[in-house]
Design a protein around this motif. Structure first.
Motif, short mmCIF file in Angstrom:
data_model
loop_
_atom_site.label_atom_id
_atom_site.label_comp_id
_atom_site.label_asym_id
_atom_site.label_seq_id
_atom_site.Cartn_x
_atom_site.Cartn_y
_atom_site.Cartn_z
N ARG A 108 -0.09 -6.38 2.73
CA ARG A 108 0.96 -5.41 3.09
C ARG A 108 1.91 -5.18 1.93
NH1 ARG A 108 1.04 -8.49 7.70
NH2 ARG A 108 3.02 -9.41 7.14
N SER A 109 2.24 -6.25 1.24
CA SER A 109 3.14 -6.14 0.09
C SER A 109 2.52 -5.27 -1.00
CB SER A 109 3.45 -7.54 -0.44
OG SER A 109 4.20 -7.46 -1.61
N LEU A 110 1.24 -5.48 -1.27
CA LEU A 110 0.56 -4.69 -2.30
C LEU A 110 0.45 -3.22 -1.88
CD1 LEU A 110 -2.29 -7.14 -3.38
CD2 LEU A 110 -0.16 -6.61 -4.60
N ILE A 111 0.14 -2.97 -0.63
CA ILE A 111 0.05 -1.59 -0.14
C ILE A 111 1.40 -0.89 -0.28
CG2 ILE A 111 -0.26 -0.15 1.92
CD1 ILE A 111 -2.52 -2.08 2.75
N SER A 112 2.48 -1.60 0.01
CA SER A 112 3.81 -1.00 -0.08
C SER A 112 4.17 -0.63 -1.53
CB SER A 112 4.87 -1.92 0.51
OG SER A 112 5.10 -3.02 -0.34
N LYS A 113 3.50 -1.22 -2.51
CA LYS A 113 3.76 -0.92 -3.92
C LYS A 113 2.95 0.26 -4.44
CE LYS A 113 4.92 -5.70 -4.99
NZ LYS A 113 4.51 -6.93 -5.67
N LEU A 114 1.98 0.69 -3.65
CA LEU A 114 1.16 1.83 -4.07
C LEU A 114 2.00 3.09 -4.15
CD1 LEU A 114 -2.04 1.45 -1.84
CD2 LEU A 114 -1.95 1.28 -4.34
N ASP A 155 -8.73 0.95 -5.83
CA ASP A 155 -8.91 0.37 -7.17
C ASP A 155 -7.66 -0.40 -7.59
OD1 ASP A 155 -11.47 1.42 -7.35
OD2 ASP A 155 -10.89 3.11 -8.65
N LEU A 156 -6.50 0.20 -7.37
CA LEU A 156 -5.24 -0.49 -7.70
C LEU A 156 -5.09 -1.77 -6.88
CD1 LEU A 156 -2.57 2.35 -8.06
CD2 LEU A 156 -3.23 0.67 -9.79
N LEU A 157 -5.39 -1.68 -5.60
CA LEU A 157 -5.27 -2.86 -4.73
C LEU A 157 -6.20 -3.98 -5.20
CD1 LEU A 157 -5.01 -1.19 -1.19
CD2 LEU A 157 -3.21 -2.44 -2.41
N SER A 162 -6.64 -9.23 -7.48
CA SER A 162 -7.22 -10.24 -8.39
C SER A 162 -6.12 -10.96 -9.17
CB SER A 162 -8.24 -9.61 -9.33
OG SER A 162 -7.62 -8.72 -10.23
N HIS A 163 -5.04 -10.25 -9.53
CA HIS A 163 -3.91 -10.89 -10.21
C HIS A 163 -3.18 -11.84 -9.27
CE1 HIS A 163 -4.25 -8.82 -14.01
NE2 HIS A 163 -4.33 -7.64 -13.37
N GLU A 164 -3.09 -11.48 -7.99
CA GLU A 164 -2.44 -12.35 -6.99
C GLU A 164 -3.23 -13.64 -6.81
OE1 GLU A 164 0.40 -12.16 -5.04
OE2 GLU A 164 0.97 -10.43 -6.26
#
Length: 167
Positions: A108-114, A155-157, A162-164
């Motif tokens: 959810r955190s990653l999606i919110s950064k898109l 792709d961004l996610l 992978s960094h997470e």
């Protein structure tokens, strides 16, 4: 059509699809969805715009769902994840639940950064199960653009995920 009716039409599917996972019958899910929108309408003056409307609406739905399940004394999983309750005592372990919640929170955190242009098509397609053509119509964006936004967002996610994992 009022602005609230427009918002309700836009987000009703999102709330209903999640409610459908939480309740045994479609009627219960419909009732729950209606209650969420009534509460949202009554609380509209409290919306400060610090988050997206959909995020705020989801929080209202989540709190309301928690309240319903506590009243019925049923265990509840994370609303924004796959909502389900355990019918028997052989459910997942505490460690599995915490791992699932952490994964859900990270996603959810990653999606919110898109970028917003990627975020909404991904949410509509993967969390509301809306067909791409319907998303294109709802957002008034060409179908190929929707496909592109979803692909780029995924792709961004993947890259961020992978960094997470490495951290």
């Amino acid at each position: 059509m009022s602005q609230f009716e427009v918002l309700m039409k836009r987000y009703q599917g999102m709330v209903f699809s999640q409610a459908r996972k939480a309740f045994l019958t479609e009627e219960e899910a419909e009732d729950f969805t209606q209650e969420v929108f009534i509460q949202t309408y009554e609380s509209l003056s409290k919306f400060r715009g610090e988050s997206q409307f959909s995020t705020w609406l989801f929080q209202i739905a989540r709190f309301r769902l928690t309240k319903v399940f506590k009243k019925k004394k049923l265990p509840i999983a994370d609303w924004q994840e796959d909502i389900s309750f355990v019918a028997d005592k052989s459910g997942p372990s505490v460690a599995e639940i915490l791992d699932k919640e952490e994964t859900s929170h990270t996603l959810r955190s990653l999606i919110s950064k898109l970028p917003k242009s990627y975020q909404m098509p991904i949410l509509l397609h993967y969390f509301e199960n809306k067909p791409l053509k319907e998303i294109a119509l709802d957002l008034n964006i060409k179908l190929n653009t929707i496909k592109s936004h979803i692909s780029r967002g995924k792709d961004l996610l993947r890259k961020w995920w992978s960094h997470e994992i490495e951290s």
